[in-house]
Design a protein around this motif. Structure first.
Motif, PDB file in Angstrom:
ATOM      1  N   SER A 116       0.835  -1.205   0.000  1.00  0.00           N
ATOM      2  CA  SER A 116       0.000   0.000   0.000  1.00  0.00           C
ATOM      3  C   SER A 116       0.866   1.249   0.000  1.00  0.00           C
ATOM      4  O   SER A 116       0.578   2.247  -0.677  1.00  0.00           O
ATOM      5  N   GLN A 136       0.780   4.066  -2.887  1.00  0.00           N
ATOM      6  CA  GLN A 136       0.485   5.453  -2.566  1.00  0.00           C
ATOM      7  C   GLN A 136       1.589   6.390  -3.052  1.00  0.00           C
ATOM      8  O   GLN A 136       1.340   7.534  -3.422  1.00  0.00           O
ATOM      9  N   ASN A 163      -3.518   3.989 -10.563  1.00  0.00           N
ATOM     10  CA  ASN A 163      -4.956   4.258 -10.453  1.00  0.00           C
ATOM     11  C   ASN A 163      -5.632   3.156  -9.647  1.00  0.00           C
ATOM     12  O   ASN A 163      -6.426   2.380 -10.161  1.00  0.00           O
ATOM     13  N   THR A 207      -7.185   2.140  -5.476  1.00  0.00           N
ATOM     14  CA  THR A 207      -7.661   2.703  -4.220  1.00  0.00           C
ATOM     15  C   THR A 207      -7.021   1.983  -3.056  1.00  0.00           C
ATOM     16  O   THR A 207      -7.085   0.756  -2.971  1.00  0.00           O
ATOM     17  N   TYR A 219     -12.965  -0.972   2.151  1.00  0.00           N
ATOM     18  CA  TYR A 219     -12.352   0.341   2.227  1.00  0.00           C
ATOM     19  C   TYR A 219     -11.330   0.595   1.129  1.00  0.00           C
ATOM     20  O   TYR A 219     -10.682   1.639   1.116  1.00  0.00           O
ATOM     21  N   THR A 220     -11.157  -0.392   0.229  1.00  0.00           N
ATOM     22  CA  THR A 220     -10.214  -0.183  -0.883  1.00  0.00           C
ATOM     23  C   THR A 220     -10.870  -0.374  -2.239  1.00  0.00           C
ATOM     24  O   THR A 220     -10.224  -0.778  -3.213  1.00  0.00           O
ATOM     25  N   GLY A 221     -12.183  -0.079  -2.327  1.00  0.00           N
ATOM     26  CA  GLY A 221     -12.819  -0.076  -3.629  1.00  0.00           C
ATOM     27  C   GLY A 221     -13.854  -1.140  -3.856  1.00  0.00           C
ATOM     28  O   GLY A 221     -14.338  -1.291  -4.982  1.00  0.00           O
ATOM     29  N   SER A 242     -11.509  -3.658  -5.656  1.00  0.00           N
ATOM     30  CA  SER A 242     -10.351  -3.716  -4.767  1.00  0.00           C
ATOM     31  C   SER A 242      -9.347  -4.741  -5.284  1.00  0.00           C
ATOM     32  O   SER A 242      -9.700  -5.830  -5.756  1.00  0.00           O
ATOM     33  N   LEU A 281     -13.527   8.364   2.158  1.00  0.00           N
ATOM     34  CA  LEU A 281     -13.066   7.589   1.013  1.00  0.00           C
ATOM     35  C   LEU A 281     -13.640   8.194  -0.252  1.00  0.00           C
ATOM     36  O   LEU A 281     -14.857   8.205  -0.458  1.00  0.00           O
ATOM     37  N   LYS A 282     -12.788   8.750  -1.081  1.00  0.00           N
ATOM     38  CA  LYS A 282     -13.211   9.367  -2.330  1.00  0.00           C
ATOM     39  C   LYS A 282     -13.200   8.318  -3.424  1.00  0.00           C
ATOM     40  O   LYS A 282     -12.169   8.036  -4.045  1.00  0.00           O
ATOM     41  N   VAL A 283     -14.361   7.678  -3.670  1.00  0.00           N
ATOM     42  CA  VAL A 283     -14.439   6.640  -4.687  1.00  0.00           C
ATOM     43  C   VAL A 283     -15.480   7.044  -5.705  1.00  0.00           C
ATOM     44  O   VAL A 283     -16.513   7.652  -5.377  1.00  0.00           O
TER      45      VAL A 283
END
Length: 575
Positions: free
Chosen positions: A42, A46, A51, A53, A106-108, A112, A161-163
């Motif tokens: 991760s 980052q 692209n 999440t 929490y990761t898409g 994810s 979380l901006k998804v």
């Protein structure tokens, strides 16, 4: 990861529990390693322009910290408490699926990159609990993934979380298709892991059975090798000792530490390998410098051994001069063989002597009879010459009688008679012995004879042999008592040794000089005597007759000051 074998592979439940604890600890460790790798991945994603999440750094570290704390706490609970292991393992599998679901959510969600982590608890469950673990993990993963997809479908995401709103979040058919595909993969993985675990379990069972059988055979071989009474020694191609058993250590006096890896002929210089399989004997020197004789044989030891050479790998080679040598201490056996040969020689001499002694009887009878007739005729003459001749005839008669008694004793000893037992009066037999003894002209008039036989009446024995035993003991005491102060005491009583055995004990003692210390057993040997006119067979005959009755005789010191003979004769037992 090792499998949990069934009860057949282990002898007790404690071994199974220890193995399960070991497997669960490995699962906790792999969990920590897996999520640590996720932390590193991760951070890398980052830092780059990918692209995908991922969790924010502070939430990611918080998530990893929770996993660390949960894993360490679970490990402590597992080690410090007596929690049921299967329930504990099931809870850990469900907890792993929950961690994966949170991470995926929490990761898409459906997009994810961490969705494949669901396979970790599914495979771990199938391996730890082969029958239900994988299926339970697959079911929990499928339900939790369905919840994640529902939250995605209804566009319910945390504010931080901006998804973007994915297409499958707006299409119910795409969501159901994704759920079906993942659910099917989860259960297929669970089934395959269960089948794989079953195969591994059978393999481990077979391997465990083979190891157990091998260990059992190895233990049996070692026990036989160590407990056998024959010494066993093996040597290699260079004639060095490679193994010894306990019997070989006992025979040589050397320990295995002294013998191993040493030259065989250093300890056994007189052993030669000339005739294969035949029996030989040789002398060896034990560790305490004592010399002993061993019997030995040897055989070729056919096996392959690994020889170190200049090649890259060690290659097995045939052991051409390896031997297995068996040894036995035969010093005692040879001594017994010599004793047996000596006994056979004495038996042959005894038979020959008995025949010669039997042939002596007829001439002795003729000599004694002729001397008695001659003595009768000389007694009617009153000349000086006739008196001299009468004394010479008396000497002939005395020596003939002594020689006749010697021959009789010798025949009794050489040809012992079988005891014909019957009930008879012991006191009457004793009175007859005393009556015959008192008729002898050498019986002293000052003799003090004490008889204490009121405790018994009848005795179970051979009357003739008991008469002979009492007569010999009485005559033996009479030969050593002091002149004018003769004392002989005869005691007979019945004694109960235990509830099932009664014996008659006869004691004959005198006031003579007694038996010298250390001679108590030697006086019963044939031809041993201290009497000038004795043959040395009287006490030997007494012992022989008593042993024929199943009794014993002992010699010791009398309270009268002389010798004491204790005769023990068993009585028949009541049925």
């Amino acid at each position: 990861m090792p499998l949990l074998p069934n009860n057949k592979s282990f002898s007790d439940s404690s071994t199974v529990e220890k193995l399960l604890v070991h497997q669960l600890l490995w699962m906790l460790l792999l969990r920590v390693i897996l999520y640590t790798l996720i932390l590193g991945l991760s951070g890398y994603l980052q830092a780059g322009k990918f692209n995908v999440t991922v969790l924010p750094p502070h939430l990611l570290f918080l998530f990893i910290l929770v996993i660390y704390v949960a894993s360490i706490s679970s490990g402590l609970i597992l080690l410090k408490t007596n929690t049921p292991l299967r329930h504990f393992g099931l809870k850990q599998i469900l907890l792993d699926t929950l961690f994966v679901s949170i991470l995926v959510y929490y990761t898409g969600s459906s997009n994810s990159i961490f969705s494949p982590i669901y396979f970790f608890p599914i495979i771990a469950g199938g391996l730890i609990m082969p029958r239900l673990g994988g299926l339970i993990a697959a079911g929990a993963a499928t339900l939790q993934f369905a919840v994640v997809l529902l939250l995605e479908y209804y566009q319910f995401f945390p504010a931080f979380l901006k998804v973007p709103f994915y297409e499958n979040g707006q299409d119910i058919f795409a969501t159901l298709n994704l759920f079906a595909v993942y659910g099917l993969i989860f259960f297929l993985t669970a089934i395959l892991s269960s089948l794989f675990a079953g195969r591994l379990r059978k393999t481990e069972d077979a391997l465990s059975d083979s190891v157990r059988d091998y260990d059992r055979l190895s233990l049996l071989y070692k026990q036989i090798f160590d407990d056998i009474s024959t010494g066993i020694i093996t040597t290699d191609t260079k004639n060095r000792i490679t193994s010894v058993n306990n019997a070989a250590e006992h025979i040589t006096g050397y320990s295995s530490r002294d013998l191993l890896h040493e030259k065989f002929h250093y300890f056994f210089p007189n052993v030669t390998f000339s005739a294969l399989g035949s029996r030989h004997s040789a002398e060896i020197i034990r560790k305490n410098n004592e010399q002993t004789r061993i019997g030995y044989s040897y055989a070729r030891l056919q096996y392959s051994q690994v020889l170190n050479n200049e090649k890259e790998d060690d290659t097995p080679a045939h052991c051409e001069n390896c031997k297995v040598i068996t040894i036995q201490d035969i010093s005692e056996i040879e001594r017994m063989e010599k004793q047996m040969q000596q006994t056979e020689k004495l038996a042959a001499i005894g038979q020959m002597s008995a025949g010669i002694a039997h042939d002596f009887r007829n001439p002795l009878t003729a000599i004694s009879g002729s001397a008695q007739v001659l003595d009768s005729e000389l007694s009617q003459m009153h000349s000086t010459q006739s008196q001299v001749n009468s004394e010479l005839v008396a000497i002939i008669l005395r020596e003939s009688n002594r020689l006749s008694n010697t021959v009789s004793d010798f025949l009794k000893f050489a040809r012992p008679e079988h005891a014909e037992k019957d009930w008879f009066s012991f006191r009457r037999c004793l009175d007859e012995v005393i009556e015959v003894a008192e008729m002898d002209s050498e019986w002293p008039t000052t003799m003090q004879l004490e008889l204490l036989t009121d405790d018994i009446t009848d005795i179970w024995a051979d009357q003739y042999q008991i008469f002979t035993i009492l007569n010999h003991l009485l005559q033996n005491g009479l030969a050593f008592v002091p002149l004018g102060q003769e004392q002989i005491r005869i005691i007979a009583k019945e004694v109960q040794i235990n509830t099932h055995k009664d014996v008659i004990i006869i004691t004959v003692e005198d006031n003579g000089p007694g038996i010298a210390q250390g001679r108590e057993e030697k006086i019963f040997e044939p031809f041993y005597t201290r009497r000038v006119d004795g043959t040395g067979l009287g006490l030997a005959i007494v012992k022989q007759m008593i042993e024929e009755h199943g009794g014993t005789i002992e010699a010791g010191k009398s309270f009268l000051g002389g010798a004491k003979f204790i005769v023990t004769l068993p009585l028949p037992q009541e049925l």
